[in-house]
Design a protein around this motif. Structure first.
Motif, PDB file in Angstrom:
ATOM      1  N   ARG A   5      27.172  39.888  44.508  1.00 16.94           N
ATOM      2  CA  ARG A   5      28.013  39.966  45.724  1.00 16.94           C
ATOM      3  C   ARG A   5      27.269  39.321  46.890  1.00 16.94           C
ATOM      4  O   ARG A   5      27.864  38.566  47.666  1.00 16.94           O
ATOM      5  N   GLY A   8      27.531  35.755  46.488  1.00 15.60           N
ATOM      6  CA  GLY A   8      28.922  35.380  46.759  1.00 15.60           C
ATOM      7  C   GLY A   8      29.185  35.303  48.247  1.00 15.60           C
ATOM      8  O   GLY A   8      29.785  34.347  48.744  1.00 15.60           O
ATOM      9  N   ASP A   9      28.691  36.287  48.991  1.00 16.47           N
ATOM     10  CA  ASP A   9      28.875  36.259  50.452  1.00 16.47           C
ATOM     11  C   ASP A   9      28.166  35.050  51.062  1.00 16.47           C
ATOM     12  O   ASP A   9      28.706  34.371  51.936  1.00 16.47           O
ATOM     13  N   HIS A  12      30.029  31.883  50.248  1.00 17.27           N
ATOM     14  CA  HIS A  12      31.268  31.851  51.039  1.00 17.27           C
ATOM     15  C   HIS A  12      30.953  31.409  52.471  1.00 17.27           C
ATOM     16  O   HIS A  12      31.591  30.502  53.011  1.00 17.27           O
ATOM     17  N   TYR A 160      31.563  31.017  45.324  1.00 15.76           N
ATOM     18  CA  TYR A 160      31.955  32.283  45.973  1.00 15.76           C
ATOM     19  C   TYR A 160      32.927  33.062  45.092  1.00 15.76           C
ATOM     20  O   TYR A 160      32.719  34.244  44.801  1.00 15.76           O
ATOM     21  N   ARG A 161      33.936  32.356  44.589  1.00 12.94           N
ATOM     22  CA  ARG A 161      34.925  33.037  43.739  1.00 12.94           C
ATOM     23  C   ARG A 161      34.289  33.516  42.446  1.00 12.94           C
ATOM     24  O   ARG A 161      34.448  34.656  42.031  1.00 12.94           O
ATOM     25  N   TYR A 164      31.980  36.503  42.942  1.00 10.25           N
ATOM     26  CA  TYR A 164      32.677  37.764  43.250  1.00 10.25           C
ATOM     27  C   TYR A 164      33.284  38.385  41.993  1.00 10.25           C
ATOM     28  O   TYR A 164      33.289  39.596  41.818  1.00 10.25           O
ATOM     29  N   ASN A 167      30.579  39.996  40.231  1.00  8.33           N
ATOM     30  CA  ASN A 167      30.269  41.225  40.978  1.00  8.33           C
ATOM     31  C   ASN A 167      31.209  42.358  40.572  1.00  8.33           C
ATOM     32  O   ASN A 167      30.784  43.494  40.318  1.00  8.33           O
ATOM     33  N   TRP A 168      32.504  42.058  40.429  1.00 10.60           N
ATOM     34  CA  TRP A 168      33.462  43.104  40.044  1.00 10.60           C
ATOM     35  C   TRP A 168      33.197  43.580  38.628  1.00 10.60           C
ATOM     36  O   TRP A 168      33.209  44.776  38.348  1.00 10.60           O
ATOM     37  N   GLY A 187      42.087  38.887  43.734  1.00 10.04           N
ATOM     38  CA  GLY A 187      40.975  37.933  43.670  1.00 10.04           C
ATOM     39  C   GLY A 187      41.100  37.007  42.480  1.00 10.04           C
ATOM     40  O   GLY A 187      40.742  35.835  42.552  1.00 10.04           O
TER      41      GLY A 187
ATOM     42  N   GLU B   9      32.977  45.855  50.590  1.00 15.01           N
ATOM     43  CA  GLU B   9      32.929  44.408  50.285  1.00 15.01           C
ATOM     44  C   GLU B   9      33.533  43.628  51.446  1.00 15.01           C
ATOM     45  O   GLU B   9      34.465  44.094  52.097  1.00 15.01           O
TER      46      GLU B   9
END
Lengths: 214, 10
Positions: A5, A8-9, A12, A160-161, A164, A167-168, A187, B9
């Motif tokens: 994550r 990813g942040d 992004h 980024y996608r 994430y 991350n999930w 998402g 998040e």
């Protein structure tokens, strides 16, 4: 917070900064959809309504401010900067995004985690982010102009996608009761639309390179 | 319940 994550942040944020710097450096926004950038700014403004009410962490609060500021900076540049605004493809960027905003809001009124002001707007921002790329996709199909959409921008947006989603998956297996289904399903749809955008981006890129070589 | 937690998040 997990490394996927965080990465990813970061990717992004970098993608947004790449676009902002590209527009500012070349003083041009040809090929960039103002409507998509406005939708992104709206996504951050409606998602971070809890900026002053819920404190998660310093990182979380700082990043919210940075995302709001950078997305508004892009919109300001494209609308107000005297040089940049001249290069905006006004007559090609005609996707009627107000209908998308309305549809996402109605969906958020129906599908949300809790029926509170902040939660409805949070769900709205999740749905809106999924479809925000549509005006840019349409503009790219019409104009084929990839001058300002650099490869790095697309690369970091894809990263980024992808990060994430990892991350999930990671949270699903490591945290009991991780159930942010709205964010996960939306998402995935967003990532599918990004894949479509990337497809058209590389097609346009190849076409442009071929023309340049001829 | 769990959903009362703020969204962590971005």
């Amino acid at each position: 917070m997990n490394i996927f994550r965080f990465a990813g942040d970061m990717t992004h944020l970098i993608s947004i900064l790449i676009l902002l710097l590209k527009i500012y450096a070349t003083k041009s926004c040809a090929g960039i959809s103002l409507k998509t950038q406005e939708l992104y700014a709206l996504v951050f403004l409606t998602r971070y309504l809890d900026l002053f009410t819920d404190y998660v962490s310093l990182y979380n609060s700082v990043m919210k401010i940075v995302f709001i500021a950078s997305s508004l900076a892009i919109v300001w540049c494209m609308r107000r900067h005297p040089l940049v605004r001249r290069s905006y493809d006004k007559d090609l960027d005609t996707f009627r995004h107000q209908y998308v905003v309305l549809a996402c809001f109605v969906l958020a009124l129906v599908l949300h985690e809790r029926f509170t002001f902040q939660e409805v707007f949070w769900a709205f921002s999740i749905y809106l982010e999924a479809v925000a790329i549509l005006p840019q996709l349409v503009l790219l199909q019409r104009s084929g102009n990839v001058d300002n959409l650099t490869g790095q921008y697309v690369l970091f947006l894809g990263a980024y996608r992808g990060l994430y989603i990892i991350n999930w998956i990671y949270r699903y297996f490591t945290e009991d009761h991780f159930a942010r289904w709205i964010a996960c399903v939306s998402g995935l749809i967003q990532t599918a639309l990004y894949a479509d955008f990337f497809y058209y981006y590389y097609l346009s890129r190849i076409k442009q390179d071929t023309i340049m070589r001829l | 319940p769990l959903q009362q937690r703020p969204h962590d998040e971005l």
